[in-house]
Motif scaffolding. Structure first.
Motif, PDB file in Angstrom:
ATOM      1  N   LEU A   1      -2.277  -4.150  13.110  1.00 17.38           N
ATOM      2  CA  LEU A   1      -1.614  -5.039  14.069  1.00 17.38           C
ATOM      3  C   LEU A   1      -2.614  -5.967  14.738  1.00 17.38           C
ATOM      4  N   PHE A   2      -3.812  -5.456  15.016  1.00 18.90           N
ATOM      5  CA  PHE A   2      -4.853  -6.304  15.602  1.00 18.90           C
ATOM      6  C   PHE A   2      -5.176  -7.471  14.666  1.00 18.90           C
ATOM      7  N   ARG A   3      -5.393  -7.161  13.389  1.00 19.63           N
ATOM      8  CA  ARG A   3      -5.723  -8.219  12.425  1.00 19.63           C
ATOM      9  C   ARG A   3      -4.537  -9.147  12.184  1.00 19.63           C
ATOM     10  N   LEU A   4      -3.335  -8.603  12.264  1.00 19.46           N
ATOM     11  CA  LEU A   4      -2.137  -9.426  12.114  1.00 19.46           C
ATOM     12  C   LEU A   4      -2.089 -10.474  13.230  1.00 19.46           C
ATOM     13  N   LEU A   5      -2.356 -10.046  14.462  1.00 19.28           N
ATOM     14  CA  LEU A   5      -2.386 -10.990  15.577  1.00 19.28           C
ATOM     15  C   LEU A   5      -3.529 -11.987  15.429  1.00 19.28           C
ATOM     16  N   LYS A   6      -4.662 -11.491  15.017  1.00 17.21           N
ATOM     17  CA  LYS A   6      -5.855 -12.336  14.910  1.00 17.21           C
ATOM     18  C   LYS A   6      -5.684 -13.440  13.868  1.00 17.21           C
ATOM     19  N   SER A   7      -5.008 -13.121  12.767  1.00 18.97           N
ATOM     20  CA  SER A   7      -4.924 -14.073  11.654  1.00 18.97           C
ATOM     21  C   SER A   7      -3.551 -14.693  11.429  1.00 18.97           C
ATOM     22  N   HIS A   8      -2.485 -14.036  11.912  1.00 17.71           N
ATOM     23  CA  HIS A   8      -1.133 -14.513  11.589  1.00 17.71           C
ATOM     24  C   HIS A   8      -0.223 -14.581  12.820  1.00 17.71           C
ATOM     25  N   SER A   9      -0.772 -14.846  13.982  1.00 13.00           N
ATOM     26  CA  SER A   9       0.051 -14.873  15.198  1.00 13.00           C
ATOM     27  C   SER A   9       1.123 -15.954  15.136  1.00 13.00           C
ATOM     28  N   GLN A  10       0.849 -17.036  14.392  1.00 15.30           N
ATOM     29  CA  GLN A  10       1.824 -18.127  14.292  1.00 15.30           C
ATOM     30  C   GLN A  10       3.092 -17.704  13.564  1.00 15.30           C
ATOM     31  N   ASP A  11       3.032 -16.590  12.840  1.00 13.83           N
ATOM     32  CA  ASP A  11       4.201 -16.110  12.098  1.00 13.83           C
ATOM     33  C   ASP A  11       5.053 -15.148  12.922  1.00 13.83           C
ATOM     34  N   ILE A  12       4.626 -14.825  14.143  1.00 13.54           N
ATOM     35  CA  ILE A  12       5.353 -13.894  15.000  1.00 13.54           C
ATOM     36  C   ILE A  12       5.943 -14.678  16.163  1.00 13.54           C
TER      37      ILE A  12
END
Length: 568
Positions: free
Chosen positions: A67-78
């Protein structure tokens, strides 16, 4: 082939030569397209996606780092994060070094106040650096104030850790940092001994915070979210005490920043460490209301497995979701053509909008649960082998009971990574079986009104589980290099033993000190390799045992007939 079977569009027999080509992806959603496509949104992840909590807590392997890496790299998709500026703060801090810093520069004062000041300084520095890298900086008076802060604090280097940064600052000037945490004024002053000749700098973090907050708004962001990870590495002794106080101070800073609508923290913490923090200043209830606890339920674990199978079959063009649904008996759910249309992913949303939902009776089994189990048994047998300790023999149990109970570590957690390792091992064992038995085929068979391939053989599943366990144990040995040698000795000495304590460690691991024995057995508990069987406040008097995931699973006396295991 029966007339009913002729209506099923699944390949019959299963193309076993495609087995090794099945791609189940990685366990971490950021690494490959398969993992992203098959990403499971659990109930706790749904909470996380709402962006209403600033603390994320989970046992090792529950997905904090993902989840940390998801926010770091793909926050625009959330959706809830796409208007935020995401700033990452990842510092594997030496708590011994932090403790030495306190003794040198903050002797005689309350350590927690310095930790609060350092956290606020560090978070604001990271945000300031991120803003300074934007086009047109400094674009206004707020950003000019930010630029001055970066200059005065020598904070332009985003790779220097906080202790090194502050030490360098006080070695070149007399510095005074000021802040208010929960309306309590805090100051830190240190620097060159000759204050008359030394350059003197005063930094008020409240003024810096206001400038950053206004700059974030001017830049068009809803807010800035500082995501904080790698602060919960396992330590013991004095380091552990310092770590707890340092993280507790971070929670105080997070609570203080909650009143600023443009600045937010999101802290990722290990579950066992979180439970041992000092909540006296904030209150446990208040803190836990701000926490997302990452957990995988049994149903969500099965969904993870089913989704990886479904995605692999679809991407390999062996079967599509609609075909698998067609081969599954859903009569108990009373699905009309209208509802099947609503479930079909190929039907456009505007078409689905024309249909209204009708009232349904309450179900004992959810539609998702039925579909997940049906997808799993398209490949897996309905029953799997289990070693029964009481009978000292192998018996057959439901595959779903096997999957739900046999992959739990000492924290009572089943990690998706371990389930995926097992799935890949099963496929390798099954592929080898068919390669060595080219006369064997996997045909569609009717089981309780569901069409399924008799593909995964029971002995292959059990052998894969035993093989996967070896991988799990090897993985434990690589988690912390400090304990690798001791862990190797532990494995060599334990044999079939399942219960351990401090005395056993001291007697079986040569030259291990009293302190290291306490730290080592505590480490094994934290990572889930051991679980407490006899509780006691003193680690030396506790009893520990291996969870089922790490217990030896003996191979049975067996006879193979058509790929199935006959237990003798």
């Amino acid at each position: 082939m029966s007339s009913k079977k002729s209506k099923i569009s699944l390949p019959d027999p299963f193309p076993v030569n495609y087995l090794r080509a099945l791609n189940f992806g990685s366990a971490d959603g950021h690494r490959d397209n398969v993992a992203l496509e098959a990403f499971i949104v659990t109930s706790s992840v749904r909470q996380f996606f709402l962006n209403q909590h600033s603390i994320v807590v989970g046992a090792i392997g529950t997905g904090k780092s993902t989840l940390f890496r998801l926010l770091k790299s793909h926050s625009q998709d959330i959706e809830a994060y796409k208007e935020d500026l995401i700033v990452s703060l990842e510092e594997a801090l030496s708590f011994n070094e932090l403790n030495s810093f306190v003794k040198e520069y903050y002797q005689g004062k309350e350590e927690k106040t310095l930790y609060q000041l350092l956290w606020k300084f560090n978070a604001l520095s990271k945000i300031a650096i991120s803003i300074s890298q934007m086009d047109g900086f400094p674009a206004n008076d707020y950003e000019k104030d930010i630029n001055k802060f970066l200059t005065d604090s020598n904070s332009a280097d985003s790779y220097t850790d906080i202790i090194t940064k502050v030490k360098a600052l006080v070695s070149n000037a007399t510095i005074k940092l000021e802040a208010n945490i929960a309306d309590n004024p805090i100051s830190f002053e240190a620097g060159l001994g000759d204050k008359n000749n030394a350059e003197q700098k005063k930094i008020n973090l409240e003024e810096v915070q206001r400038a950053i907050s206004k700059a974030i708004k001017e830049r068009g962001f809803r807010k800035v979210t500082v995501i904080i990870d790698k602060i919960d590495k396992f330590v013991a002794g004095v380091e552990y005490r310092t770590q707890r106080e340092f993280i507790s101070a971070l929670l105080d800073v997070d609570d203080d920043l909650a009143s600023d609508e443009h600045i937010n923290l999101k802290v990722f913490l290990r579950a066992d460490l979180f439970e041992r923090l000092d909540f006296s200043s904030l209150g446990y209830d208040k803190v836990t209301d701000n926490v997302v606890f990452l957990k995988w339920s049994k149903d969500e674990t099965l969904r993870f497995l089913a989704t990886r199978i479904l995605t692999a079959l679809k991407n390999s063009k062996i079967a599509h979701p609609e075909q698998l649904l067609q081969a599954t008996d859903l009569t108990e759910f009373d699905l009309s053509k209208r509802e099947k249309l609503l479930l079909n992913p190929k039907v456009p949303k505007f078409v689905k909008a024309w249909f209204s939902k009708k009232e349904k009776v309450e179900r004992n089994t959810s539609l998702y649960e039925k579909c997940d189990k049906a997808i799993i048994t398209k490949l897996f047998p309905r029953d799997s082998l289990h070693y029964c300790v009481e009978k000292q023999d192998h018996i057959e149990i439901s595959t779903f009971d096997f999957l739900s109970g046999h992959f739990l570590d000492g924290n009572n957690v089943c990690t998706p990574r371990y389930m995926l390792i097992f799935l890949k091992e099963v496929v390798n064992k099954v592929a080898s079986y068919y390669e060595e038995n080219p006369d064997q085929v996997s045909e569609l068979v009717l089981v309780n009104k569901d069409w399924e391939w008799d593909l995964f053989k029971k002995n292959c599943v059990y052998e894969a589980y035993v093989s996967a366990k070896n991988t799990y144990v090897k993985n434990v040995g690589t988690l912390e290099s400090k304990w690798t040698k001791n862990f190797e000795v532990f494995l060599a000495k334990k044999g079939n033993k399942t219960k351990f304590d401090y005395k056993w460690l001291r007697g079986n691991i040569p030259d291990i000190s009293e302190k290291d024995a306490v730290d080592f057995i505590s480490f094994l508990q934290v990572i889930g390799f051991l679980k407490i069987s006899e509780a006691h406040p003193d680690v030396k008097k506790r009893g520990y045992e291996l969870p089922i995931l790490y217990k030896v699973s003996p191979m049975p006396n067996k006879a193979i007939k058509n790929g199935q295991l006959t237990v003798g």
